[in-house]
Design a protein around this motif. Sequence first.
Motif, PDB file in Angstrom:
ATOM      1  N   ARG A 239     -11.217 -24.557 -15.281  1.00 28.16           N
ATOM      2  CA  ARG A 239     -12.240 -23.504 -15.243  1.00 28.16           C
ATOM      3  C   ARG A 239     -12.002 -22.564 -14.077  1.00 28.16           C
ATOM      4  O   ARG A 239     -11.644 -22.982 -12.986  1.00 28.16           O
ATOM      5  CB  ARG A 239     -13.638 -24.124 -15.105  1.00 28.16           C
ATOM      6  N   THR A 240     -12.203 -21.289 -14.315  1.00 26.35           N
ATOM      7  CA  THR A 240     -12.195 -20.292 -13.236  1.00 26.35           C
ATOM      8  C   THR A 240     -13.514 -19.530 -13.200  1.00 26.35           C
ATOM      9  O   THR A 240     -13.725 -18.725 -12.297  1.00 26.35           O
ATOM     10  CB  THR A 240     -11.040 -19.286 -13.424  1.00 26.35           C
ATOM     11  N   SER A 241     -14.371 -19.773 -14.178  1.00 26.18           N
ATOM     12  CA  SER A 241     -15.677 -19.107 -14.224  1.00 26.18           C
ATOM     13  C   SER A 241     -16.780 -20.156 -14.128  1.00 26.18           C
ATOM     14  O   SER A 241     -16.737 -21.190 -14.809  1.00 26.18           O
ATOM     15  CB  SER A 241     -15.837 -18.300 -15.517  1.00 26.18           C
ATOM     16  N   TYR A 301     -23.288 -16.413  -6.605  1.00 26.59           N
ATOM     17  CA  TYR A 301     -22.396 -15.309  -6.959  1.00 26.59           C
ATOM     18  C   TYR A 301     -21.576 -14.837  -5.765  1.00 26.59           C
ATOM     19  O   TYR A 301     -20.474 -14.286  -5.923  1.00 26.59           O
ATOM     20  CB  TYR A 301     -23.199 -14.163  -7.565  1.00 26.59           C
ATOM     21  N   THR A 304     -17.849 -15.895  -5.351  1.00 28.68           N
ATOM     22  CA  THR A 304     -16.797 -15.258  -6.139  1.00 28.68           C
ATOM     23  C   THR A 304     -15.694 -14.732  -5.221  1.00 28.68           C
ATOM     24  O   THR A 304     -15.971 -14.167  -4.165  1.00 28.68           O
ATOM     25  CB  THR A 304     -17.367 -14.097  -6.970  1.00 28.68           C
ATOM     26  N   ASN A 328      -8.363 -16.864  -8.595  1.00 23.66           N
ATOM     27  CA  ASN A 328      -9.598 -16.085  -8.517  1.00 23.66           C
ATOM     28  C   ASN A 328     -10.705 -16.811  -9.254  1.00 23.66           C
ATOM     29  O   ASN A 328     -10.538 -17.200 -10.417  1.00 23.66           O
ATOM     30  CB  ASN A 328      -9.394 -14.692  -9.125  1.00 23.66           C
ATOM     31  N   VAL A 329     -11.795 -17.023  -8.563  1.00 22.40           N
ATOM     32  CA  VAL A 329     -12.942 -17.733  -9.130  1.00 22.40           C
ATOM     33  C   VAL A 329     -14.107 -16.755  -9.273  1.00 22.40           C
ATOM     34  O   VAL A 329     -14.364 -15.945  -8.375  1.00 22.40           O
ATOM     35  CB  VAL A 329     -13.350 -18.919  -8.230  1.00 22.40           C
ATOM     36  N   PHE A 330     -14.796 -16.841 -10.410  1.00 24.09           N
ATOM     37  CA  PHE A 330     -15.937 -15.963 -10.676  1.00 24.09           C
ATOM     38  C   PHE A 330     -17.192 -16.808 -10.850  1.00 24.09           C
ATOM     39  O   PHE A 330     -17.198 -17.793 -11.591  1.00 24.09           O
ATOM     40  CB  PHE A 330     -15.696 -15.123 -11.933  1.00 24.09           C
ATOM     41  N   VAL A 331     -18.239 -16.438 -10.135  1.00 25.81           N
ATOM     42  CA  VAL A 331     -19.534 -17.115 -10.260  1.00 25.81           C
ATOM     43  C   VAL A 331     -20.554 -16.083 -10.707  1.00 25.81           C
ATOM     44  O   VAL A 331     -20.773 -15.063 -10.024  1.00 25.81           O
ATOM     45  CB  VAL A 331     -19.965 -17.759  -8.947  1.00 25.81           C
ATOM     46  N   THR A 332     -21.169 -16.312 -11.849  1.00 28.58           N
ATOM     47  CA  THR A 332     -22.148 -15.372 -12.386  1.00 28.58           C
ATOM     48  C   THR A 332     -23.552 -15.953 -12.281  1.00 28.58           C
ATOM     49  O   THR A 332     -23.728 -17.167 -12.201  1.00 28.58           O
ATOM     50  CB  THR A 332     -21.853 -15.037 -13.852  1.00 28.58           C
TER      51      THR A 332
END
Length: 336
Positions: A239-241, A301, A304, A328-332
């Motif tokens: 996972r990256t998101s 977030y 990120t 690159n990690v994305f946190v929404t």
Amino acid sequence: MRKTLYRKYEALVGRRGTWVDPRYFECKYRLILVYVQSVPQLNIAGEETSIQSGEKLEITCRCNSMVQWDYPTDVSNDINMRLEVETRMKSGRSSQKSYTSILRVSDTTYLDTGEYLCKIKSITDGPSNQTSASIYVYVKSNDTDHLLLPLKSTNIGIVAGLPFTIPCRVTDPSANVILRTRSERIRPDGESVRLDKKKGFVIKEEYKMESGFAKCVINKQEGYSDTKGVPQLSITDERTSFISGDRLQINCSSNTEVEWEYPIQHGNDIDMRLEVVTWERTNENNEKYFISALTVMNAIYLDTGLYQCRVLTTGSDRVTGQTSASVNVFVTSNGK
């Protein structure tokens, strides 16, 4: 017994020609007859000693009371499998007993480094100089990767105006260590920064140290050259998101130790929610490698960004090939 006491009382009064309260005399005389508890004594002089990994450790404690041992178990998980305690009792004059307790640890490893304490068994208020004796044992290894005891990542609260300690425990008292932060290498100067090799770096209040991640590393001597491996980055569950509140974890494997860089943005408390744990493993070819896991609890977030696993270098290390890997990690928020 009372007749004997009063005969002594009459003799004392006759010699002194003064009046003495018989009750006081009886109390005082009985105190003289009270069993005097001795302080435990170790067979090894001094506050510390060193042995080589693989050697047998043996410490003898003598006392006229029953004793028990405390020994390092925080990092050496299997020491209880290699440890034995033998206790002998001997009766002396006036039925006074003496005890000899021998602690033995076979096949010692660098993880057995720490304090070994012999204390009187009946004391429940905690060890003191009058009820215990201790010695700090360094278990030295020929493997340079075993010069430091493993420590879990931890958050250290700093109180303004007070010194604080960053954990760093060596297994060889001659090891040369420094403290690494994002932007500097901190060496002990004996004043504002002092190194206690049994505990860590003691930082005084006047030293202006940046907040963030700090790590204790071996400062290798000039001329030392070591070829470092190439880190291979892997993501838990691929996972990256992530969604706010998730547990974010990134694993990095390499045949050498690594360090991490991660996004720090204004208002982000990631250092309070982050933990880095490193394990040492051996593959089927008996080759050593490391797995380093970076975990962020309750992701937000602001977490990120770019997370980078980088080969740890000190002194004049020579690095070949790729020196880092990143993702690159994305946190929404709320899945948006």
